[in-house]
Design a protein around this motif. Structure first.
Motif, mmCIF file in Angstrom:
data_model
loop_
_atom_site.group_PDB
_atom_site.id
_atom_site.type_symbol
_atom_site.label_atom_id
_atom_site.label_comp_id
_atom_site.label_asym_id
_atom_site.label_seq_id
_atom_site.Cartn_x
_atom_site.Cartn_y
_atom_site.Cartn_z
ATOM 1 N N ARG A 94 0.795 -1.221 0.000
ATOM 2 C CA ARG A 94 0.000 0.000 0.000
ATOM 3 C C ARG A 94 0.831 1.277 0.000
ATOM 4 N NH1 ARG A 94 -4.371 2.161 4.477
ATOM 5 N NH2 ARG A 94 -5.457 3.614 3.091
ATOM 6 N N PRO A 95 1.898 1.391 0.818
ATOM 7 C CA PRO A 95 2.646 2.661 0.813
ATOM 8 C C PRO A 95 3.384 2.942 -0.490
ATOM 9 C CG PRO A 95 3.087 1.382 2.811
ATOM 10 C CD PRO A 95 2.369 0.482 1.858
ATOM 11 N N ILE A 96 3.500 1.947 -1.389
ATOM 12 C CA ILE A 96 4.246 2.169 -2.629
ATOM 13 C C ILE A 96 3.631 3.309 -3.432
ATOM 14 C CG2 ILE A 96 4.825 1.132 -4.861
ATOM 15 C CD1 ILE A 96 5.174 -1.507 -3.456
ATOM 16 N N GLY A 97 2.297 3.357 -3.457
ATOM 17 C CA GLY A 97 1.635 4.396 -4.244
ATOM 18 C C GLY A 97 1.149 5.567 -3.432
ATOM 19 N N ALA A 98 1.610 5.703 -2.191
ATOM 20 C CA ALA A 98 1.127 6.800 -1.347
ATOM 21 C C ALA A 98 1.488 8.143 -1.959
ATOM 22 C CB ALA A 98 1.736 6.680 0.054
ATOM 23 N N GLY A 99 0.475 8.975 -2.162
ATOM 24 C CA GLY A 99 0.703 10.296 -2.726
ATOM 25 C C GLY A 99 0.719 10.340 -4.237
ATOM 26 N N THR A 100 0.637 9.173 -4.900
ATOM 27 C CA THR A 100 0.621 9.117 -6.360
ATOM 28 C C THR A 100 -0.749 8.658 -6.807
ATOM 29 O OG1 THR A 100 2.959 8.527 -6.334
ATOM 30 C CG2 THR A 100 1.763 8.184 -8.388
ATOM 31 N N ALA A 101 -1.327 9.370 -7.750
ATOM 32 C CA ALA A 101 -2.728 9.150 -8.127
ATOM 33 C C ALA A 101 -2.972 7.732 -8.599
ATOM 34 C CB ALA A 101 -3.138 10.136 -9.211
ATOM 35 N N GLY A 102 -3.629 6.951 -7.769
ATOM 36 C CA GLY A 102 -4.148 5.663 -8.191
ATOM 37 C C GLY A 102 -3.171 4.521 -8.228
ATOM 38 N N ILE A 103 -1.915 4.710 -7.905
ATOM 39 C CA ILE A 103 -0.963 3.590 -7.937
ATOM 40 C C ILE A 103 -1.072 2.853 -6.611
ATOM 41 C CG2 ILE A 103 1.442 2.925 -8.242
ATOM 42 C CD1 ILE A 103 1.895 5.424 -9.823
ATOM 43 N N GLU A 104 -1.968 1.877 -6.563
ATOM 44 C CA GLU A 104 -2.224 1.111 -5.347
ATOM 45 C C GLU A 104 -2.226 -0.380 -5.690
ATOM 46 O OE1 GLU A 104 -4.949 3.631 -2.460
ATOM 47 O OE2 GLU A 104 -5.894 3.446 -4.419
ATOM 48 N N PRO A 105 -1.051 -1.002 -5.724
ATOM 49 C CA PRO A 105 -0.956 -2.396 -6.162
ATOM 50 C C PRO A 105 -1.596 -3.397 -5.217
ATOM 51 C CG PRO A 105 1.175 -1.596 -5.389
ATOM 52 C CD PRO A 105 0.275 -0.414 -5.444
ATOM 53 N N MET A 106 -1.924 -2.984 -3.994
ATOM 54 C CA MET A 106 -2.512 -3.941 -3.062
ATOM 55 C C MET A 106 -3.878 -4.429 -3.537
ATOM 56 S SD MET A 106 -3.942 -1.677 0.160
ATOM 57 C CE MET A 106 -4.766 -3.090 0.852
ATOM 58 N N PHE A 107 -4.568 -3.643 -4.373
ATOM 59 C CA PHE A 107 -5.910 -4.018 -4.789
ATOM 60 C C PHE A 107 -5.903 -5.263 -5.674
ATOM 61 C CE2 PHE A 107 -6.732 0.117 -3.173
ATOM 62 C CZ PHE A 107 -8.062 0.127 -2.810
ATOM 63 N N PHE A 108 -4.930 -5.400 -6.538
ATOM 64 C CA PHE A 108 -4.905 -6.577 -7.397
ATOM 65 C C PHE A 108 -4.602 -7.836 -6.586
ATOM 66 C CE2 PHE A 108 -0.382 -7.305 -7.504
ATOM 67 C CZ PHE A 108 -0.204 -8.526 -8.158
ATOM 68 N N LEU A 109 -3.776 -7.701 -5.528
ATOM 69 C CA LEU A 109 -3.512 -8.845 -4.655
ATOM 70 C C LEU A 109 -4.781 -9.272 -3.926
ATOM 71 C CD1 LEU A 109 -1.542 -10.812 -3.268
ATOM 72 C CD2 LEU A 109 -1.100 -9.018 -1.570
ATOM 73 N N MET A 110 -5.594 -8.315 -3.501
ATOM 74 C CA MET A 110 -6.835 -8.644 -2.821
ATOM 75 C C MET A 110 -7.812 -9.344 -3.761
ATOM 76 S SD MET A 110 -6.433 -7.643 0.338
ATOM 77 C CE MET A 110 -4.725 -8.201 0.092
ATOM 78 N N VAL A 111 -7.859 -8.919 -5.026
ATOM 79 C CA VAL A 111 -8.757 -9.555 -5.998
ATOM 80 C C VAL A 111 -8.375 -11.018 -6.194
ATOM 81 C CG1 VAL A 111 -9.460 -9.590 -8.419
ATOM 82 C CG2 VAL A 111 -9.350 -7.423 -7.195
ATOM 83 N N LEU A 112 -7.101 -11.293 -6.415
ATOM 84 C CA LEU A 112 -6.656 -12.659 -6.671
ATOM 85 C C LEU A 112 -6.797 -13.534 -5.422
ATOM 86 C CD1 LEU A 112 -3.468 -11.969 -8.824
ATOM 87 C CD2 LEU A 112 -5.811 -12.359 -9.578
ATOM 88 N N SER A 113 -6.504 -12.979 -4.264
ATOM 89 C CA SER A 113 -6.617 -13.755 -3.023
ATOM 90 C C SER A 113 -8.070 -14.105 -2.732
ATOM 91 C CB SER A 113 -6.023 -12.967 -1.853
ATOM 92 O OG SER A 113 -4.657 -12.671 -2.071
ATOM 93 N N GLY A 114 -8.965 -13.143 -2.916
ATOM 94 C CA GLY A 114 -10.375 -13.425 -2.702
ATOM 95 C C GLY A 114 -10.898 -14.467 -3.668
ATOM 96 N N ARG A 115 -10.417 -14.442 -4.904
ATOM 97 C CA ARG A 115 -10.846 -15.419 -5.911
ATOM 98 C C ARG A 115 -10.469 -16.833 -5.502
ATOM 99 N NH1 ARG A 115 -14.268 -16.893 -9.917
ATOM 100 N NH2 ARG A 115 -13.234 -18.101 -11.550
ATOM 101 N N VAL A 116 -9.255 -17.025 -5.026
ATOM 102 C CA VAL A 116 -8.768 -18.367 -4.700
ATOM 103 C C VAL A 116 -9.320 -18.856 -3.366
ATOM 104 C CG1 VAL A 116 -6.700 -19.723 -4.162
ATOM 105 C CG2 VAL A 116 -6.674 -18.098 -6.068
ATOM 106 N N LEU A 117 -9.395 -17.982 -2.381
ATOM 107 C CA LEU A 117 -9.673 -18.404 -1.014
ATOM 108 C C LEU A 117 -11.119 -18.206 -0.580
ATOM 109 C CD1 LEU A 117 -6.367 -16.980 0.412
ATOM 110 C CD2 LEU A 117 -6.898 -19.371 0.022
ATOM 111 N N GLY A 118 -11.945 -17.610 -1.426
ATOM 112 C CA GLY A 118 -13.365 -17.556 -1.133
ATOM 113 C C GLY A 118 -13.799 -16.275 -0.438
ATOM 114 N N PRO A 119 -15.111 -16.029 -0.398
ATOM 115 C CA PRO A 119 -15.620 -14.766 0.151
ATOM 116 C C PRO A 119 -15.379 -14.593 1.642
ATOM 117 C CG PRO A 119 -17.419 -16.280 -0.350
ATOM 118 C CD PRO A 119 -16.181 -16.888 -0.931
ATOM 119 N N GLY A 120 -15.475 -15.672 2.419
ATOM 120 C CA GLY A 120 -15.266 -15.552 3.861
ATOM 121 C C GLY A 120 -13.840 -15.151 4.196
ATOM 122 N N PHE A 121 -12.888 -15.905 3.643
ATOM 123 C CA PHE A 121 -11.486 -15.572 3.858
ATOM 124 C C PHE A 121 -11.189 -14.200 3.263
ATOM 125 C CE2 PHE A 121 -6.962 -15.594 3.279
ATOM 126 C CZ PHE A 121 -6.448 -16.447 4.236
#
Length: 286
Positions: A94-121
Motif C-alpha cells: 500500500r505505501p508504494i503508491g502513497a501520494g501518487t494518483a491511483g498507484i495502489e498495487p494492493m488491490f490486485f492482490l486482494m482480488v486474486l486472493s479473494g478469488r482463490v480463497l473464497g468470500p469468507g477468507f
C-alpha cells in the motif's frame, strides 16, 4: 500409484460468522449511506459532525467477524499463517503508491486472493490488511473502520465471482480484471460517502446539505466524486487491471498451490498403530 489431487477449498463461513458479517454489513450500509436517507429534520442530520465517532464502533464489529471466522471456520495454523502473510504483503504494497494518483498495487492482490480463497477468507483478509497498513503508515483514525469494511467487501466480492472451479486461463483473468476495474471505482465511491458529509462549507456546490432532499444531495455527491476522486479511482482501476493481466496467472497458480499444501479445513486424523507380527514355522506370533 498416483496421489489424488487435493482440491482447493475456500474457507467457509459458519452460522455465527455469517450472522456477524451480515450485522456489520448492515451497520456499515447505514454508516456510509445515512446522508442520503436521513430525514433533514432527524437527529442524525442535526448531529452529523458526531457520526465519525459513532460509526467508529464498526471496528469492534469487524474484529468480531475476524475472530468468529477464525474460531468457527476450521482455520488451522497454516491457514492463519497464510492470512498473516497475505495481509502483511498487502500492507507493505500500500505505501508504494502513497501520494501518487491511483498507484495502489494492493488491490490486485486482494482480488486474486479473494478469488482463490473464497468470500469468507476474502472479507477477513481485506479487513485485516487495511488495519495492518493503517498501523504501518500511521493512518489510524475515524475513517479506518470504513476503510476496513470497504476493503472487506472489495475482497469478498472477488470470492463471489462465478466459476471458481471451472473457469481458468485467459477467461478467468479477463473476469478478474473486469471485476477489479469496476470494484476499484466502487471502493472509491463508497469511501467518498464516509467523508463527504463533513466538508462543511469548503465547497458549497458539492458539499452535503442536511436541509436538502435525497435527489439534491445525490446530485451534489455525484458532482463531488467527479470533481475530487475520479482521477484517483481511474488510476487505481487501470493499475489493478494491468497487474492482474500481467501477473495474475503466476500469482493464481502460486496461491492455489499454497492452498492445496495448507489443506484448508482438512481434519487431522490418526490411525491406530498395528501390532507387529512375526512369522515362524509354527505360525504367526504377535
Amino acid at each position: 500409484m498416483t496421489t489424488p489431487e487435493v482440491r482447493t477449498r475456500a474457507v467457509r463461513l459458519g452460522p455465527r460468522s455469517l450472522a456477524a458479517l451480515c450485522l456489520v454489513s448492515a451497520v456499515g450500509v447505514a454508516g456510509f449511506g445515512w446522508p442520503l436517507f436521513a430525514d433533514p429534520s432527524s437527529q442524525v442530520a442535526a448531529h452529523a459532525q458526531d457520526a465519525p465517532w459513532l460509526f467508529a464502533g464498526l471496528l469492534v464489529l469487524l474484529v468480531a467477524v475476524v475472530m468468529a471466522t477464525i474460531s468457527e471456520s476450521g482455520l488451522g495454523p497454516k491457514a492463519v499463517a497464510m492470512l498473516g502473510v497475505l495481509a502483511a504483503t498487502g500492507a507493505a504494497l500500500r505505501p508504494i503508491g502513497a501520494g501518487t494518483a491511483g498507484i495502489e498495487p494492493m488491490f490486485f492482490l486482494m482480488v486474486l486472493s479473494g478469488r482463490v480463497l473464497g468470500p469468507g477468507f476474502g472479507f477477513v483478509l481485506g479487513s485485516v490488511t487495511m488495519f495492518s497498513s493503517a498501523l504501518l503508515t500511521g493512518g489510524v483514525g475515524p475513517w479506518l473502520p470504513f476503510q476496513m469494511l470497504a476493503m472487506g467487501w472489495f475482497t469478498m466480492g472477488a470470492g463471489l465471482l462465478p466459476g471458481p472451479d471451472r473457469l481458468r486461463g485467459r477467461g478467468e483473468l479477463a473476469l478478474l480484471a473486469a471485476y477489479g476495474f469496476c470494484a476499484a471505482f466502487a471502493y472509491g465511491t463508497v469511501m467518498n460517502l464516509a467523508g463527504w458529509p463533513f466538508m462543511g462549507a469548503l465547497a458549497s456546490n458539492v458539499a452535503f446539505d442536511p436541509h436538502a432532499d435525497v435527489t439534491a444531495n445525490l446530485a451534489r455527491f455525484l458532482a463531488y466524486c467527479l470533481a475530487t476522486s475520479l482521477g484517483w479511482d481511474l488510476g487505481r482501476a487501470v493499475v489493478t487491471v494491468v497487474l492482474t493481466l500481467a501477473l495474475g496467472a503466476t500469482l493464481l497458480k502460486a496461491l492455489r498451490r499454497a492452498t492445496r499444501r495448507a489443506a484448508f479445513e482438512t481434519p487431522v486424523t490418526f490411525e491406530p498403530r498395528r501390532r507387529a507380527t512375526q512369522v515362524t514355522p509354527h505360525g504367526r506370533v504377535p
